[in-house]
Design a protein around this motif. Structure first.
Motif, short mmCIF file in Angstrom:
data_model
loop_
_atom_site.label_atom_id
_atom_site.label_comp_id
_atom_site.label_asym_id
_atom_site.label_seq_id
_atom_site.Cartn_x
_atom_site.Cartn_y
_atom_site.Cartn_z
N LEU A 158 0.82 -1.20 0.00
CA LEU A 158 0.00 0.00 0.00
C LEU A 158 0.86 1.26 0.00
CD1 LEU A 158 -2.65 -1.02 2.67
CD2 LEU A 158 -3.04 -0.79 0.21
N ASP A 159 0.37 2.28 -0.68
CA ASP A 159 0.94 3.61 -0.54
C ASP A 159 0.46 4.21 0.78
OD1 ASP A 159 2.14 3.41 -3.01
OD2 ASP A 159 0.58 4.56 -4.05
N THR A 160 1.21 5.17 1.27
CA THR A 160 0.77 5.99 2.38
C THR A 160 0.97 7.45 2.01
OG1 THR A 160 2.95 5.79 3.40
CG2 THR A 160 1.21 4.31 4.22
N ALA A 161 0.27 8.31 2.71
CA ALA A 161 0.44 9.75 2.53
C ALA A 161 0.09 10.44 3.84
CB ALA A 161 -0.46 10.26 1.41
N LEU A 162 0.78 11.54 4.12
CA LEU A 162 0.41 12.41 5.22
C LEU A 162 -0.56 13.43 4.63
CD1 LEU A 162 3.89 12.88 6.93
CD2 LEU A 162 2.22 11.04 7.22
N THR A 163 -1.82 13.40 5.05
CA THR A 163 -2.87 14.01 4.26
C THR A 163 -3.45 15.32 4.79
OG1 THR A 163 -4.50 12.64 5.41
CG2 THR A 163 -3.61 11.79 3.32
N GLU A 164 -3.28 15.62 6.07
CA GLU A 164 -3.90 16.83 6.64
C GLU A 164 -2.97 17.43 7.70
OE1 GLU A 164 -7.92 16.15 7.94
OE2 GLU A 164 -8.33 14.75 6.30
N VAL A 165 -1.74 17.62 7.35
CA VAL A 165 -0.71 17.90 8.33
C VAL A 165 -0.84 19.29 8.94
CG1 VAL A 165 1.79 18.14 8.66
CG2 VAL A 165 0.89 16.31 7.18
N ASP A 166 -0.87 19.33 10.26
CA ASP A 166 -0.66 20.57 11.00
C ASP A 166 -0.12 20.24 12.37
OD1 ASP A 166 -3.00 19.72 12.30
OD2 ASP A 166 -4.25 21.28 11.43
N VAL A 167 0.52 21.22 13.00
CA VAL A 167 1.09 21.05 14.34
C VAL A 167 0.61 22.21 15.20
CG1 VAL A 167 3.17 20.84 15.73
CG2 VAL A 167 3.14 19.89 13.41
N ARG A 168 -0.27 21.90 16.14
CA ARG A 168 -0.85 22.94 17.00
C ARG A 168 -0.02 23.09 18.28
NH1 ARG A 168 -5.96 19.61 17.45
NH2 ARG A 168 -4.43 18.11 16.71
N MET A 169 -0.32 24.13 19.00
CA MET A 169 0.34 24.37 20.29
C MET A 169 -0.61 25.14 21.20
SD MET A 169 2.92 27.56 19.42
CE MET A 169 3.67 26.73 18.02
N LEU A 170 -0.37 25.04 22.50
CA LEU A 170 -1.11 25.86 23.45
C LEU A 170 -0.55 27.28 23.42
CD1 LEU A 170 -1.28 23.38 26.48
CD2 LEU A 170 -3.12 23.93 24.87
N LEU A 171 -1.44 28.25 23.27
CA LEU A 171 -1.01 29.65 23.25
C LEU A 171 -0.81 30.17 24.67
CD1 LEU A 171 -3.39 30.91 20.41
CD2 LEU A 171 -0.98 30.20 20.24
N PRO A 172 0.07 31.13 24.85
CA PRO A 172 0.74 31.89 23.80
C PRO A 172 1.93 31.13 23.20
CG PRO A 172 1.45 32.66 25.96
CD PRO A 172 0.37 31.65 26.21
N ALA A 173 2.21 31.47 21.95
CA ALA A 173 3.37 30.88 21.29
C ALA A 173 4.64 31.46 21.89
CB ALA A 173 3.33 31.18 19.80
N THR A 174 5.67 30.63 21.96
CA THR A 174 6.99 31.08 22.39
C THR A 174 8.00 30.67 21.33
OG1 THR A 174 7.50 29.01 23.54
CG2 THR A 174 6.35 30.73 24.81
N GLU A 175 9.18 31.24 21.39
CA GLU A 175 10.20 30.86 20.42
C GLU A 175 10.53 29.37 20.55
OE1 GLU A 175 11.51 32.48 17.86
OE2 GLU A 175 10.01 33.99 18.36
N GLU A 176 10.51 28.86 21.77
CA GLU A 176 10.79 27.44 21.98
C GLU A 176 9.71 26.56 21.33
OE1 GLU A 176 11.71 24.30 25.66
OE2 GLU A 176 10.93 26.30 26.08
#
Length: 315
Positions: free
Chosen positions: A264-282
């Motif tokens: 089977l083929d695979t694909a990464l289909t809906e990629v996002d990376v969330r974070m708890l706000l507030p955002a920091t440089e780290e």
């Protein structure tokens, strides 16, 4: 699958770095690096695609569509091909939103990952507001799948045929389709889609199946069973909606490999990376690392055919 966050263009640097890592080791590829490469350019050098989701209200934003048309070589309609949009009344089909995405892709020489035929969410009221017999729902499901797939026959690269069929523990999700038709609705949906467009790639698609675990094991078992039965299944889509607070799926590459071993083929289909706000440089640095790590995992497995981010913006 609400769009809980959009991937920012500022992360393109991390993704580009991952794609360039292999290119830099290839003298033949270096010869083509005079102009700044797009994500699509870099992915194509590895035999992959790099795509973005999009949605119809965004298509009036020229700054947005300029990036959509130049940076990516595959696009996914976020909502325009879902059941509520394509068959708002029983037997009455509306292709307006989906056609707009397909036309845009054609204008920019892009392919389309069509999304999605069978899903428990965003169904029209006429479907969810009544009790169905098995025979009646089976007929409705077959008609919907085949009518939509025939409409887009030859115009799309692939279909997410069945979306989010399992619970987190690996049991079947109690959808109207499962409760009325049993688990066989998945094989039927794949067969009907294949009949309507034999050349389109057919996928099962879900979230939280990036790591090896109960939910991805369920897909592995189902895929193995479907392949053994000769059901037309080409690939598994791992949505890859991640969040920093939940940890990175460290077994992603192993997971991609085991599906590849099933043919089977695979694909990464809906990629996002969330974070708890507030955002920091780290946090932002960690977010960029995760995009790079996912890209490198896909590049490491030959049958991981591409990556689609779940939309982008110009901010």
């Amino acid at each position: 699958m609400s769009r809980t966050s959009r991937t920012r263009l500022r992360l393109v640097g991390a993704l580009t770095g991952a794609l360039l890592a292999v290119v830099a080791a290839d003298p033949a590829a270096q010869a083509h690096c005079d102009d700044p490469p797009t994500l699509a350019d870099l992915a194509q050098r590895h035999g992959r695609y790099f795509g973005s989701a999009t949605d119809n209200p965004e298509l009036t934003d020229t700054a947005y569509t300029k990036i959509l048309g130049s940076e990516f070589d595959m696009i996914t309609p976020g909502n325009g091909m879902k059941w509520y949009a394509t068959e708002p009344q029983q037997g009455v089909f509306d292709w307006t939103a989906g056609d707009a995405i397909v036309d845009l892709a054609r204008a920019h020489h892009q392919k389309v990952r069509a999304h999605t035929l069978v899903w428990h969410s965003q169904l029209p009221g006429w479907l969810t507001g009544k009790e169905w017999t098995a025979d009646a729902l089976r007929a409705v499901l077959k008609k919907h799948i085949q009518t939509e797939v025939r409409h887009y026959r030859g115009k799309v690269y692939s279909w997410d045929v069945v979306n989010e069929a399992f619970n987190e523990d690996g049991t079947y999700r109690e959808t109207v389709f499962y409760k009325t038709l049993g688990p066989g609705y998945i094989a039927d949906a794949l067969r009907w889609a294949h009949q309507a467009d034999p050349k389109a790639k057919l996928y099962l698609n879900d979230y939280n199946i990036e790591a090896v675990g109960p939910k991805s094991d369920a897909y592995y078992g189902l895929a193995k069973e479907l392949k053994a039965q000769g059901v037309p299944l080409d690939g598994v889509g791992l949505q890859a909606h991640l969040a920093l607070q939940y940890g990175y799926p460290t077994t992603l590459e192993d997971n991609l490999r085991r599906f590849a071993r099933l043919g089977l083929d695979t694909a990464l289909t809906e990629v996002d990376v969330r974070m708890l706000l507030p955002a920091t440089e780290e946090k932002l640095a960690q977010q960029a690392d995760w995009y790079r790590d996912m890209t490198e995992a896909c590049l490491a497995v030959r049958r991981c055919v591409g990556i689609t981010i779940w939309d982008h913006n110009v901010g």
